[in-house]
Write a protein that holds these residues in place. Structure first.
Motif, short mmCIF file in Angstrom:
data_model
loop_
_atom_site.label_atom_id
_atom_site.label_comp_id
_atom_site.label_asym_id
_atom_site.label_seq_id
_atom_site.Cartn_x
_atom_site.Cartn_y
_atom_site.Cartn_z
N TYR A 13 -6.81 -5.30 6.49
CA TYR A 13 -5.50 -6.11 6.14
C TYR A 13 -5.40 -7.07 7.29
O TYR A 13 -6.10 -7.09 8.20
CB TYR A 13 -4.42 -5.16 6.22
N ALA A 29 3.99 -11.99 1.47
CA ALA A 29 3.74 -10.71 0.85
C ALA A 29 3.93 -10.29 -0.75
O ALA A 29 4.36 -9.49 -1.29
CB ALA A 29 4.72 -9.77 1.78
N PHE A 32 2.84 -7.49 -2.85
CA PHE A 32 3.55 -6.40 -2.83
C PHE A 32 4.78 -6.34 -3.03
O PHE A 32 5.75 -5.38 -3.39
CB PHE A 32 3.27 -5.75 -1.11
N TYR A 36 8.13 -5.20 -8.04
CA TYR A 36 9.51 -4.68 -8.14
C TYR A 36 10.43 -5.61 -9.15
O TYR A 36 11.54 -5.28 -9.15
CB TYR A 36 10.02 -4.62 -6.64
N ASP A 101 3.55 1.49 -5.21
CA ASP A 101 4.34 0.74 -4.47
C ASP A 101 4.42 0.45 -3.11
O ASP A 101 3.61 1.30 -2.21
CB ASP A 101 5.81 1.18 -4.84
N HIS A 102 5.16 -0.42 -2.30
CA HIS A 102 5.16 -0.54 -1.20
C HIS A 102 6.58 -0.59 -0.53
O HIS A 102 7.23 -1.20 -1.10
CB HIS A 102 4.44 -2.15 -0.53
N CYS A 119 5.50 7.12 4.28
CA CYS A 119 4.57 6.63 3.03
C CYS A 119 3.47 7.35 2.89
O CYS A 119 2.82 7.26 1.82
CB CYS A 119 4.51 5.07 3.44
N CYS A 126 1.88 6.25 -0.63
CA CYS A 126 2.02 4.69 -1.09
C CYS A 126 1.77 4.14 0.08
O CYS A 126 1.50 4.17 1.09
CB CYS A 126 3.51 4.99 -1.52
N GLY A 127 1.96 2.65 -0.26
CA GLY A 127 1.53 1.70 0.70
C GLY A 127 2.74 1.24 1.38
O GLY A 127 4.03 1.53 1.13
N VAL A 129 4.61 -2.08 4.33
CA VAL A 129 4.34 -3.36 5.00
C VAL A 129 5.13 -3.44 6.32
O VAL A 129 6.20 -2.93 6.22
CB VAL A 129 4.75 -4.75 4.16
N SER A 165 -0.57 -2.33 4.83
CA SER A 165 -1.33 -3.07 3.93
C SER A 165 -1.11 -4.77 4.49
O SER A 165 -1.92 -5.64 4.16
CB SER A 165 -0.81 -3.36 2.33
#
Length: 373
Positions: A13, A29, A32, A36, A101-102, A119, A126-127, A129, A165
């Motif tokens: 990353y 981003a 990511f 949504y 998801d992030h 997370c 899950c991811g 940031v 990520s």
């Protein structure tokens, strides 16, 4: 803007370092945030980060119709608890978070640690940031994937390796930091010079005041150099199995003991503990015949010049060296044989892992430091 890759097998990353990155979060981003559409973007923040930076982030996402679902925590280490973890996990599950998801973490190291650990276990991973808003988080905790909470047994003893990520280190965010928080973060910047880059330490001796004054070019250079140093070490030893990543703990064994003795409180911030820990590591190394007395004094002067605490006697602790060593025995770096490795110095820029340290000798050394100066 500087872009530093963190090269890991199959899950590399980038860390972006520059000004205005929160204003560009939607574009930087987008991979990511895009999933949504029709749902709110989950952002975990402490109340200070929300106050200072929430509107900028929300405005960036609103440009394409995204809204934020905010989860707020109180500033400070108390949030990194079993209860804090449970509440956050329940909130994420209530949002219907999927493994694809992030979650976004806006704030300092506490926010990043708590969010990253949550997370790592939600839906078995899950991811997330990182949007670090403190210098300490930008140069240290947001990079490398160490996530954890605190327990009654000690700090960061329950956690997981879970890499972000993406990391967006917006240097504009540092303008809102209290001076004490900025100096505490600068201790970690100094650490990278002391442990492995004598040239960078020389540069900081000359330009450190400009970094602390938030001058654009010196600040970006200091943060980007620090991140690059950590990225190299993490890429070589992600899970701290070879001893290389352990070098990042320079100052931490002594520092964590001091933090524990002061109740992990505002009496001694983490970065201040690391600064004192580096002084002690340098002096103890000199006592063992490693680093020269002159270089140990240079480390002390650089820390003192930055406005960081450089003498533990000034803390007014009501304990002795044995009590501080007792805190060290709860250190998560204690190996299976009951030995506590220390990060010591052969010179500025030459840290090494010592596994032959006599804790009784450390206690005697600390007794002398508690009474000196």
């Amino acid at each position: 803007m500087a872009v530093i890759p963190v090269e890991l097998a199959g899950r590399s990353y980038e860390v972006h370092v520059g000004k205005g990155l929160l204003d560009e979060a939607l574009s930087l981003a987008c991979a990511f945030i895009g999933p949504y559409h029709g749902r709110k973007v989950p952002v975990v923040a402490d109340r200070n980060a929300l106050k200072h930076h929430g509107e900028r982030l929300a405005h960036s996402l609103a440009a394409d119709g995204f809204e934020i679902a905010w989860y707020l925590i109180e500033p400070g280490e108390a949030a990194k608890s079993w209860a804090g973890l449970q509440d956050l996990v329940d909130w994420l599950l209530g949002l219907g978070i999927t493994r694809g998801d992030h979650v976004f973490a806006l704030g300092g190291g506490v926010v990043g640690d708590l969010t990253g650990f949550a997370c790592s276990i939600v839906k078995r991973g899950c991811g997330f940031v990182q949007l670090p808003t403190t210098l300490l988080a930008q140069v240290d905790s947001s990079v490398g994937g160490k996530t954890a909470i605190n327990t009654s047994a000690g700090k960061n003893l329950v956690g997981a390796f879970h890499q972000p990520s993406l990391v967006l280190a917006d240097l504009d965010a540092l303008a809102t930091l209290p001076e004490r928080e900025m100096r505490a973060g600068y201790a970690e910047v100094l650490k990278y010079g002391v442990l492995g880059d004598a040239g960078f330490f020389d540069w900081l001796e000359e330009h450190g005041k400009k970094v602390l004054a938030l001058e654009d070019a010196p600040l970006e250079h200091a943060v980007a150099t620090s991140v690059a140093a950590k990225a190299r070490i993490v890429a070589e030893d992600e899970r701290e199995t070879t001893g290389t990543r352990a070098l990042l703990n320079l100052g931490h064994t002594f520092g964590h003991a001091l933090e524990a003795e002061t109740g992990f409180s505002d009496r001694l911030l983490h970065g201040e503990g690391v600064a004192l820990g580096m002084v002690l590591a340098a002096r103890y190394s000199a006592r063992r015949g490693g680093i020269s007395e002159d270089d140990a004094a240079r480390v002390t002067r650089a820390i003192d010049k930055a406005g960081l605490p450089a003498e533990i006697a000034a803390l007014g602790l009501e304990c002795d060296g044995s009590a501080l060593v007792a805190h060290m025995l709860h250190d998560k770096k204690m190996d299976a044989g009951g030995t506590l490795p220390f990060i010591l110095l052969r010179g500025i820029g030459e840290a090494y892992l010592a596994k032959d340290v006599d804790l009784a000798g450390v206690a005697a050394f600390l007794d002398a430091q508690l009474q000196a100066h």
